[in-house]
Scaffold this motif. Structure first.
Motif, PDB file in Angstrom:
ATOM      1  N   SER A 105      16.528  14.920   8.959  1.00 50.66           N
ATOM      2  CA  SER A 105      17.489  15.874   8.394  1.00 50.66           C
ATOM      3  C   SER A 105      18.431  15.219   7.399  1.00 50.66           C
ATOM      4  N   GLY A 106      18.401  13.874   7.334  1.00 50.96           N
ATOM      5  CA  GLY A 106      19.269  13.159   6.406  1.00 50.96           C
ATOM      6  C   GLY A 106      20.591  12.724   7.008  1.00 50.96           C
ATOM      7  N   TYR A 107      20.789  12.949   8.319  1.00 46.96           N
ATOM      8  CA  TYR A 107      22.043  12.551   8.959  1.00 46.96           C
ATOM      9  C   TYR A 107      22.095  11.029   9.122  1.00 46.96           C
ATOM     10  N   GLN A 108      23.316  10.492   9.151  1.00 49.96           N
ATOM     11  CA  GLN A 108      23.499   9.097   9.521  1.00 49.96           C
ATOM     12  C   GLN A 108      23.481   9.028  11.046  1.00 49.96           C
ATOM     13  N   VAL A 109      22.585   8.240  11.603  1.00 50.26           N
ATOM     14  CA  VAL A 109      22.438   8.167  13.054  1.00 50.26           C
ATOM     15  C   VAL A 109      22.711   6.734  13.506  1.00 50.26           C
ATOM     16  N   TYR A 110      23.626   6.620  14.465  1.00 47.59           N
ATOM     17  CA  TYR A 110      23.982   5.316  15.026  1.00 47.59           C
ATOM     18  C   TYR A 110      23.527   5.275  16.483  1.00 47.59           C
ATOM     19  N   ALA A 111      22.691   4.287  16.821  1.00 37.32           N
ATOM     20  CA  ALA A 111      22.251   4.098  18.198  1.00 37.32           C
ATOM     21  C   ALA A 111      23.239   3.154  18.879  1.00 37.32           C
ATOM     22  N   VAL A 112      24.004   3.684  19.820  1.00 34.56           N
ATOM     23  CA  VAL A 112      25.055   2.920  20.488  1.00 34.56           C
ATOM     24  C   VAL A 112      24.501   2.316  21.768  1.00 34.56           C
ATOM     25  N   ASN A 113      24.730   1.039  21.960  1.00 34.79           N
ATOM     26  CA  ASN A 113      24.350   0.393  23.209  1.00 34.79           C
ATOM     27  C   ASN A 113      25.151   1.011  24.354  1.00 34.79           C
ATOM     28  N   PRO A 114      24.506   1.406  25.463  1.00 37.07           N
ATOM     29  CA  PRO A 114      25.235   2.015  26.578  1.00 37.07           C
ATOM     30  C   PRO A 114      26.384   1.159  27.094  1.00 37.07           C
ATOM     31  N   LYS A 115      26.221  -0.168  27.043  1.00 39.64           N
ATOM     32  CA  LYS A 115      27.307  -1.031  27.494  1.00 39.64           C
ATOM     33  C   LYS A 115      28.507  -0.923  26.545  1.00 39.64           C
ATOM     34  N   GLN A 116      28.241  -0.839  25.231  1.00 35.04           N
ATOM     35  CA  GLN A 116      29.324  -0.640  24.279  1.00 35.04           C
ATOM     36  C   GLN A 116      30.045   0.673  24.537  1.00 35.04           C
ATOM     37  N   ALA A 117      29.277   1.731  24.784  1.00 35.31           N
ATOM     38  CA  ALA A 117      29.883   3.042  25.044  1.00 35.31           C
ATOM     39  C   ALA A 117      30.727   3.007  26.306  1.00 35.31           C
ATOM     40  N   ALA A 118      30.236   2.324  27.343  1.00 34.73           N
ATOM     41  CA  ALA A 118      30.996   2.248  28.597  1.00 34.73           C
ATOM     42  C   ALA A 118      32.320   1.517  28.390  1.00 34.73           C
ATOM     43  N   ARG A 119      32.288   0.445  27.608  1.00 34.28           N
ATOM     44  CA  ARG A 119      33.534  -0.297  27.349  1.00 34.28           C
ATOM     45  C   ARG A 119      34.497   0.551  26.508  1.00 34.28           C
ATOM     46  N   PHE A 120      33.972   1.315  25.566  1.00 26.34           N
ATOM     47  CA  PHE A 120      34.825   2.154  24.729  1.00 26.34           C
ATOM     48  C   PHE A 120      35.517   3.222  25.577  1.00 26.34           C
ATOM     49  N   LYS A 121      34.787   3.789  26.538  1.00 24.90           N
ATOM     50  CA  LYS A 121      35.348   4.866  27.361  1.00 24.90           C
ATOM     51  C   LYS A 121      36.454   4.376  28.280  1.00 24.90           C
ATOM     52  N   GLU A 122      36.547   3.068  28.507  1.00 21.78           N
ATOM     53  CA  GLU A 122      37.597   2.537  29.376  1.00 21.78           C
ATOM     54  C   GLU A 122      38.987   2.720  28.776  1.00 21.78           C
ATOM     55  N   ARG A 123      39.066   2.925  27.463  1.00 24.22           N
ATOM     56  CA  ARG A 123      40.385   3.125  26.853  1.00 24.22           C
ATOM     57  C   ARG A 123      40.978   4.483  27.228  1.00 24.22           C
ATOM     58  N   TYR A 124      40.123   5.404  27.703  1.00 27.83           N
ATOM     59  CA  TYR A 124      40.630   6.716  28.120  1.00 27.83           C
ATOM     60  C   TYR A 124      41.192   6.686  29.541  1.00 27.83           C
ATOM     61  N   GLY A 125      40.834   5.690  30.303  1.00 29.77           N
ATOM     62  CA  GLY A 125      41.301   5.597  31.683  1.00 29.77           C
ATOM     63  C   GLY A 125      40.420   4.669  32.473  1.00 29.77           C
ATOM     64  N   THR A 126      40.916   4.189  33.598  1.00 26.82           N
ATOM     65  CA  THR A 126      40.176   3.233  34.422  1.00 26.82           C
ATOM     66  C   THR A 126      39.765   3.820  35.765  1.00 26.82           C
ATOM     67  N   SER A 127      39.869   5.130  35.923  1.00 29.92           N
ATOM     68  CA  SER A 127      39.556   5.755  37.207  1.00 29.92           C
ATOM     69  C   SER A 127      38.062   5.782  37.494  1.00 29.92           C
ATOM     70  N   GLY A 128      37.242   5.671  36.447  1.00 28.82           N
ATOM     71  CA  GLY A 128      35.799   5.736  36.631  1.00 28.82           C
ATOM     72  C   GLY A 128      35.244   7.145  36.590  1.00 28.82           C
ATOM     73  N   ALA A 129      36.106   8.142  36.293  1.00 29.58           N
ATOM     74  CA  ALA A 129      35.634   9.529  36.194  1.00 29.58           C
ATOM     75  C   ALA A 129      34.621   9.650  35.051  1.00 29.58           C
ATOM     76  N   LYS A 130      33.629  10.524  35.245  1.00 29.20           N
ATOM     77  CA  LYS A 130      32.558  10.648  34.253  1.00 29.20           C
ATOM     78  C   LYS A 130      32.072  12.088  34.197  1.00 29.20           C
ATOM     79  N   SER A 131      31.775  12.536  32.976  1.00 29.68           N
ATOM     80  CA  SER A 131      31.138  13.835  32.773  1.00 29.68           C
ATOM     81  C   SER A 131      30.355  13.780  31.473  1.00 29.68           C
ATOM     82  N   ASP A 132      29.355  14.647  31.354  1.00 35.67           N
ATOM     83  CA  ASP A 132      28.549  14.662  30.142  1.00 35.67           C
ATOM     84  C   ASP A 132      29.370  15.070  28.921  1.00 35.67           C
ATOM     85  N   LYS A 133      30.263  16.037  29.102  1.00 33.35           N
ATOM     86  CA  LYS A 133      31.126  16.450  27.995  1.00 33.35           C
ATOM     87  C   LYS A 133      32.055  15.316  27.585  1.00 33.35           C
TER      88      LYS A 133
END
Length: 408
Positions: free
Chosen positions: A75-103
């Motif tokens: 489709s011509g979009y720029q697509v970035y494949a993020v390493n799951p470990k990178q994503a997990a570390r990034f999400k820690e800035r939102y909180g350290t409770s370990g809560a998780k949801s798909d949204k």
């Protein structure tokens, strides 16, 4: 610009669309397949401007393969494949409770590609030929690994009740199809001792073994030697286990050989195959694996150093305060690392320059594996230069500055 976080699952995708300020424009759960992609395009059209270019749509997703990713790229979009470990570390800035949801994961991925896009690697634009090589090369290597696991289980069972078979079939290689056929024919010590030389020779002849008469005599003698035995019911149980594993190995041998032909055919049809094959230590199968993992996008690696870093052959430096250490890079593409290790080992006999470079490292009291890794690192740099200039490997050019020792 639009930024999309895509948290994928087997049958659906949770996506969030943001603008350049991070404002949430839309969130949805899309089904996998054509319907889901169509609805994603509708979201882009709804929230983008009338003249929004497809390249201004940036998608972050935790995978780099599959029909969904290919549809995004098409489709011509720029697509970035993020390493799951990178994503997990990034999400820690939102909180350290370990809560998780798909949204929540979709929101974090959208934020990540909007904020830290410069630190991420876009999916390479590999050609269809390179993607085909990658598919068959990985499948071939997976079958070989599965064959090794199956053999180890079979060998462990034989050691328990029939160790004479390990000695008898050692010259044939216990993973070979003829050895497996003999095991299926006589899976117990009692049955194996009754095998005639004619029966053994017939199996060896079917697989075109040389010196069949001598080999058959050796096998028969080894199978008839005296050894300790287990009770008959236990022996029968082990024999059933070994028979199942032997039949599985026969099938794996057949499928591995067939897939190897596909690996060679796809690799040799690629335009870069001639350059890879000119490198010392690289044959068709090793070359296919290296090409599959490096890809063929000419813009993917900005320099030889970038290619070496991706290969995992270059070292990393850890410095903090007064301490400083240089260590091997273990977070890497293991499939590529294995192929490059194989190339470096084979290059010791194929290239005088590679041999001199390796011996130079060993003379500095560098151990075997680190010296081989440094040689592999050097070969990756040479390969990068050959691919960049579209030139074949030349021994004199590659090792010109290592041909003579430098003055002290």
């Amino acid at each position: 610009m639009l930024f999309i976080g895509d948290d994928w699952a087997e049958d659906h995708h949770d996506v969030e669309v943001q603008d350049e300020t991070g404002r949430k424009l839309a969130a949805a759960r899309l089904p996998e397949g054509v319907e889901g992609i169509a609805r994603l395009h509708e979201l882009v059209a709804k929230h983008g401007s009338d003249n929004l270019d497809a390249s201004k749509v940036v998608v972050s997703i935790e995978t780099d393969r599959g029909s969904w990713v290919q549809a995004l790229l098409a489709s011509g979009y720029q697509v970035y494949a993020v390493n799951p470990k990178q994503a997990a570390r990034f999400k820690e800035r939102y909180g350290t409770s370990g809560a998780k949801s798909d949204k929540g994961d979709a929101h974090a991925l959208a934020d990540m590609v909007r904020i830290d896009r410069d630190q991420l690697r876009p999916i390479a634009g590999d050609t269809e030929e390179a993607q085909a090589v990658k598919a068959v090369a990985r499948a071939h290597q997976t079958l070989i690994r599965e064959r090794t696991r199956t053999f180890q289980r079979l060998r462990s069972a034989l050691r328990e009740y029939f160790p004479a078979a390990l000695n008898a079939y050692a010259d044939l290689s216990l993973t070979s199809t003829d050895a497996m056929e003999l095991l299926v024919k006589a899976p117990t010590p009692q049955a194996a001792a009754k095998l005639t030389r004619t029966q053994i020779t017939a199996v060896l002849a079917r697989h075109r073994r040389r010196n069949r008469s001598a080999k058959a005599a050796t096998i028969q003698a080894a199978l008839r030697e005296q050894h300790l035995t287990l009770p008959e019911p236990v022996t029968a149980a082990y024999a059933a286990t070994v028979t199942a594993h032997a039949r599985l190995l026969i099938a794996l041998n057949e499928q591995t050989a067939g897939l190897e032909g596909q690996v060679k055919a796809h690799f040799l049809a690629h335009s870069d195959a001639e350059i890879y094959l000119s490198m010392p230590g690289i044959g068709a199968v090793t070359g296919a694996r290296v090409l599959a993992e490096f890809g063929d996008d000419p813009t993917r690696y900005a320099s030889a150093k970038a290619r070496k870093n991706y290969a995992g052959t270059s070292p990393i430096t850890r410095a903090s305060g007064k301490s400083r250490s240089v260590q091997a890079r273990y977070v890497r593409n293991n499939r590529l690392a294995d192929a490059l290790q194989t190339q470096a080992f084979s290059a010791l006999n194929a290239s005088p320059g590679a041999r001199r470079y390796y011996d130079k490292q060993r003379a500095r009291d560098v151990d075997y594996n680190p010296a081989l890794r440094q040689l592999g690192n050097r070969l990756v740099g040479i390969l990068h230069g050959c691919l960049k200039t579209r030139a074949l490997y030349d021994e004199a050019t590659a090792w010109s500055h290592h041909a003579h020792p430098h003055a002290a």
